[in-house]
Design an enzyme around this catalytic site. Structure first.
Site, PDB file in Angstrom:
ATOM      1  CE  LYS A 138      13.758 -12.529  -8.247  1.00 23.44           C
ATOM      2  NZ  LYS A 138      14.471 -12.098  -7.074  1.00 23.44           N
ATOM      3  NE  ARG A 146       4.768   1.684   0.056  1.00 23.30           N
ATOM      4  CZ  ARG A 146       5.787   1.679   0.921  1.00 23.30           C
ATOM      5  NH1 ARG A 146       6.973   2.074   0.530  1.00 23.30           N
ATOM      6  NH2 ARG A 146       5.613   1.302   2.154  1.00 23.30           N
ATOM      7  CE  LYS A 169      11.809  -3.646  -4.953  1.00 21.69           C
ATOM      8  NZ  LYS A 169      12.491  -4.844  -5.459  1.00 21.69           N
ATOM      9  CD1 TRP A 227       0.003  -6.494  -2.785  1.00 24.24           C
ATOM     10  CD2 TRP A 227      -0.395  -6.935  -0.627  1.00 24.24           C
ATOM     11  NE1 TRP A 227       0.266  -7.826  -2.573  1.00 24.24           N
ATOM     12  CE2 TRP A 227       0.022  -8.131  -1.259  1.00 24.24           C
ATOM     13  CE3 TRP A 227      -0.708  -6.987   0.732  1.00 24.24           C
ATOM     14  CZ2 TRP A 227       0.146  -9.336  -0.581  1.00 24.24           C
ATOM     15  CZ3 TRP A 227      -0.587  -8.194   1.403  1.00 24.24           C
ATOM     16  CH2 TRP A 227      -0.156  -9.350   0.743  1.00 24.24           C
ATOM     17  CD  GLU A 279       9.976 -12.415  -7.349  1.00 25.63           C
ATOM     18  OE1 GLU A 279      11.200 -12.457  -7.293  1.00 25.63           O
ATOM     19  OE2 GLU A 279       9.287 -11.721  -6.605  1.00 25.63           O
ATOM     20  CB  CYS A 324      -0.935   0.096   1.198  1.00 26.01           C
ATOM     21  SG  CYS A 324      -2.191  -1.169   1.231  1.00 26.01           S
ATOM     22  CG  ASN A 356       1.327   1.116   4.262  1.00 27.01           C
ATOM     23  OD1 ASN A 356       1.000  -0.061   4.140  1.00 27.01           O
ATOM     24  ND2 ASN A 356       2.582   1.510   4.275  1.00 27.01           N
ATOM     25  N   GLY A 357      -0.922  -0.349   6.428  1.00 28.38           N
ATOM     26  CA  GLY A 357      -0.656  -1.106   7.650  1.00 28.38           C
ATOM     27  C   GLY A 357      -1.808  -2.047   7.923  1.00 28.38           C
ATOM     28  CG  HIS A 368      16.582 -38.591  -0.147  1.00 28.26           C
ATOM     29  ND1 HIS A 368      16.842 -39.789   0.460  1.00 28.26           N
ATOM     30  CD2 HIS A 368      17.789 -38.077  -0.489  1.00 28.26           C
ATOM     31  CE1 HIS A 368      18.158 -39.979   0.523  1.00 28.26           C
ATOM     32  NE2 HIS A 368      18.756 -38.948  -0.063  1.00 28.26           N
ATOM     33  CD  GLU A 426      16.934 -14.422  -5.724  1.00 28.98           C
ATOM     34  OE1 GLU A 426      16.319 -14.823  -4.730  1.00 28.98           O
ATOM     35  OE2 GLU A 426      16.615 -13.378  -6.333  1.00 28.98           O
TER      36      GLU A 426
HETATM   37  C1  F6R Z   1      11.744 -11.289  -4.537  1.00 28.39           C
HETATM   38  C2  F6R Z   1      11.572 -10.184  -3.642  1.00 28.39           C
HETATM   39  C3  F6R Z   1      11.116 -10.448  -2.252  1.00 28.39           C
HETATM   40  C4  F6R Z   1      11.917  -9.564  -1.275  1.00 28.39           C
HETATM   41  C5  F6R Z   1      11.365  -9.713   0.148  1.00 28.39           C
HETATM   42  C6  F6R Z   1      12.165  -8.904   1.149  1.00 28.39           C
HETATM   43  O1  F6R Z   1      12.210 -10.861  -5.768  1.00 28.39           O
HETATM   44  O2  F6R Z   1      11.774  -9.062  -4.006  1.00 28.39           O
HETATM   45  O3  F6R Z   1      11.239 -11.784  -1.913  1.00 28.39           O
HETATM   46  O4  F6R Z   1      13.250  -9.943  -1.330  1.00 28.39           O
HETATM   47  O5  F6R Z   1      10.042  -9.287   0.177  1.00 28.39           O
HETATM   48  O6  F6R Z   1      12.130  -7.549   0.849  1.00 28.39           O
HETATM   49  P1  F6R Z   1      13.168  -6.548   1.485  1.00 28.39           P
HETATM   50  O7  F6R Z   1      14.517  -6.939   1.002  1.00 28.39           O
HETATM   51  O8  F6R Z   1      12.757  -5.203   1.024  1.00 28.39           O
HETATM   52  O9  F6R Z   1      13.064  -6.718   2.975  1.00 28.39           O
END
Ligand code: F6R
Length: 602
Positions: free
Chosen positions: A483, A27, A597, A74, A486, A2, A100-101, A502, A479
């Protein structure tokens, strides 16, 4: 998670609000809305969908006014819908609120208000705020007192902005456990969830602390949690606006992948010389000799960087390291004390779980170190020490350049700890040299874009994809897999290469694509054997490795480096392939569904 923005000043509020919202869209983008005060009346326009949709709606309205608030959502409580979109108002249209929250006790407050005769239009937790304001205003006949009473009732986290005809040209702002910044220029006063939303208007900011309230009109008046006026100093933020543009790239994610060498260079700049030195952070030998363990806490991609930090620290310093997902850390009764160094990694510096974990570690007496990319973010105000990655603003939801910068800074930190405890060694000097040289090698890997695009063309229709590796290669696999899921919505899993047989190997069928990551000579043969096992069951193998060829496997060759540094190179092809797969599928890579984000709720 948000985004909120507010403006009060000489100019029309709407263009400023929508421009601010666009930079906050990363956000959350489930719904968006604005409220503007015009001729002592609040006008609200809001709907489900993105900000472009809200802009379309606004074209048909003729709202004018110099004061307004806005929100991009969000969804946490209630589906994305017009009713659940912010701003929310009371029936008498006395108060419009963006939030926001999460109000954790909203059900209890809702019952209380229903009992007092109020009705609710949405399923959100936020709607209790304007209704409580209305309730307390009727009792107190004073808006500030009503706000004070309302805030006292709220449990959870909030950054809120409120406008009201009762206040005229004034915005009320309040914050607890959610970020809120305030900026000022000759046109007026702004409030927003983060700096990028306002950086095109001003580079001077005030940061609210938890419990603070601010009144924004011709000036800014700050109050503490007891409603006593307080003074605050502004801080200058020297951010380059250019860095928040796409600069000709089709998507932010592509731009940010390409920026990785520069981001790492900037992150390491000034840190690595004969000695390793960080700005405003140092630990002495006595302390480092006294610690029994290190605990790294983070979420998502930042947690994956943390796993590679563990690999580096344990290999070089022989200090036991535990890595925890922040949302689990608090509830696992972690064994930490004054002899534990706790490291918290967060690109945004706003992730609620990571910040809550930090507070817990601090309460247990541990030394806390934050690694973040955002200057003055909330985490920096909670941690004892902060080290910044200087990756520049990361706008795409999928983290790329922050990850490689985080791994880079963790290796630098490892070398710092090692040199203080054990003195210089040829091994650490060599690793330092390799680390400094990495941006050039990243350029080499980035240059193979077209090869990665071809892989994506072969893979984009698959249902599942697997990533396997051992040691640090398994961390890279995780990782790569994150990627892909998502942004492409393809199901994928990462496994330690030796673990497949296993159970998960049952999922492999004819034509399943499996990425093998093998950058560590010590375990390479073993990983290759595991890849043979899946190949024997019909899988197509793509090996990311520092060798020229392997029998019957496609190879993506990356330059050879110490396995401690391998994530910084090996992740690049995986980022690209995820990106190009999402593009082949016609998806919005920068704003994938269901994600935001900055995860500012627990
Ligand atoms: C994946 C991604 C998320 C963030 C996670 C932590 O691409 O961006 O998994 O890594 O939400 O976010 P931060 O680093 O901002 O605490």
């Amino acid at each position: 998670m948000c985004g909120i923005v507010g403006y009060v000043g000489k100019d029309e509020a709407l263009p400023k609000l929508t421009k601010g919202l666009k930079t906050l869209e990363y956000r959350g983008y489930d719904s968006a809305g604005v409220a503007v005060l015009q001729n002592k009346e609040i006008y609200v326009v809001k709907d489900k969908g993105r900000i472009a949709n809200l802009e379309e709606l606004l074209k048909h309205e003729h709202i004018k006014g110099n004061i307004g608030i806005a929100h991009t959502r969000w969804a946490t409580h209630g589906v994305p819908s017009k009713e659940n979109a912010h701003p929310h108002m009371d029936d008498e249209k006395r108060f419009a609120v963006v939030h926001n929250g999460i109000i954790e006790n909203y059900l209890e407050l809702k019952d209380f208000l229903i009992d007092k005769g109020y009705t609710f239009k949405s399923q959100t937790d936020t709607e209790v705020i304007p209704l409580l304001l209305n309730y307390y205003y009727k009792k107190e006949k004073d808006v500030l007192k009503a706000l004070g009473k309302t805030l006292q009732d709220l449990k959870g986290s909030y950054a809120i902005l409120v406008i009201s005809p009762l206040l005229g040209k004034t915005i009320l702002a309040a914050k607890k456990n959610s970020p809120l910044v305030i900026g000022k220029n000759e046109s007026g006063i702004f409030a927003a969830s983060d700096i990028p939303a306002l950086i095109s208007y001003t580079n001077e900011f005030y940061f609210l602390e938890d419990g603070d309230v601010a009144l924004l009109n011709d000036t800014i008046t700050f109050y503490n949690d007891e409603f006593k006026p307080i003074k605050k100093k502004s801080k200058k933020i020297d951010w380059d606006m250019e860095a928040t543009n796409k600069n000709g790239y089709e998507d932010y994610m592509l731009k940010e992948i390409m920026e990785q060498p520069e981001a790492l260079k900037n992150t390491l700049n000034g840190i690595i010389g004969k000695k390793i030195e960080f700005l405003n952070f140092s630990l002495d030998k006595d302390y480092l000799d006294s610690i029994t363990n290190i605990h790294i806490v983070a979420c998502g991609t930042a947690m994956h960087a943390g796993l590679s930090g563990k690999y580096a620290i344990e290999k070089l310093c022989r200090i036991p390291v535990t890595v925890s997902v922040a949302s689990e850390f608090r509830y696992q009764d972690p064994i930490i004390n004054a002899k534990t160094l706790c490291i918290f990694i967060s690109q945004s510096g706003e992730t609620a779980d990571t910040i809550a974990a930090l507070k817990l570690a601090r309460d247990k007496g541990a030394v806390t170190l934050a690694i973040t990319n955002v200057f003055e973010s909330s985490i920096t105000r909670e941690a004892k020490y902060t080290i910044y990655t200087h990756a520049g603003p990361e706008i795409a939801v999928a983290s790329t350049k922050a990850y490689t910068s985080q791994v880079g800074i963790l290796v630098a930190l490892t070398l710092y700890i090692k040199e203080i405890r054990d003195g210089h060694s040829k091994e650490s000097d060599k690793l330092k040299e390799e680390l400094i040289n990495l941006p050039k090698l990243m350029d080499v890997v980035l240059a193979d874009k077209d090869i990665y695009k071809d892989y994506a063309k072969r893979m984009y229709k698959v249902r599942d994809l697997f990533y396997i590796g051992r040691g640090n290669d398994y961390n890279i696999a995780m990782e790569g897999s994150l990627k892909l899921k998502e942004i492409s919505y393809i199901h994928s899993e990462a496994y330690p290469a030796g673990e497949l047989k296993h159970g998960p190997i049952a999922l492999i069928e004819d034509g399943t694509f499996v990425f093998g990551i093998a950058t560590d000579a010590k375990v390479e043969e073993k990983t290759l054997s595991n890849l043979e096992e899946v190949k024997a069951r019909g899988a197509n193998i793509v090996l990311v490795a520092d060798k020229e060829e392997a029998k019957d496997m496609d190879i993506i060759k990356i330059p050879k480096v110490n396995p401690i540094l391998a994530p910084i190179l090996a992740v690049i092809p995986l980022q690209f392939i995820a990106y190009y797969i999402a593009k082949e599928k016609g998806l919005d890579v920068d704003m994938p569904r269901n994600l935001a984000k900055s995860v500012t709720v627990e």
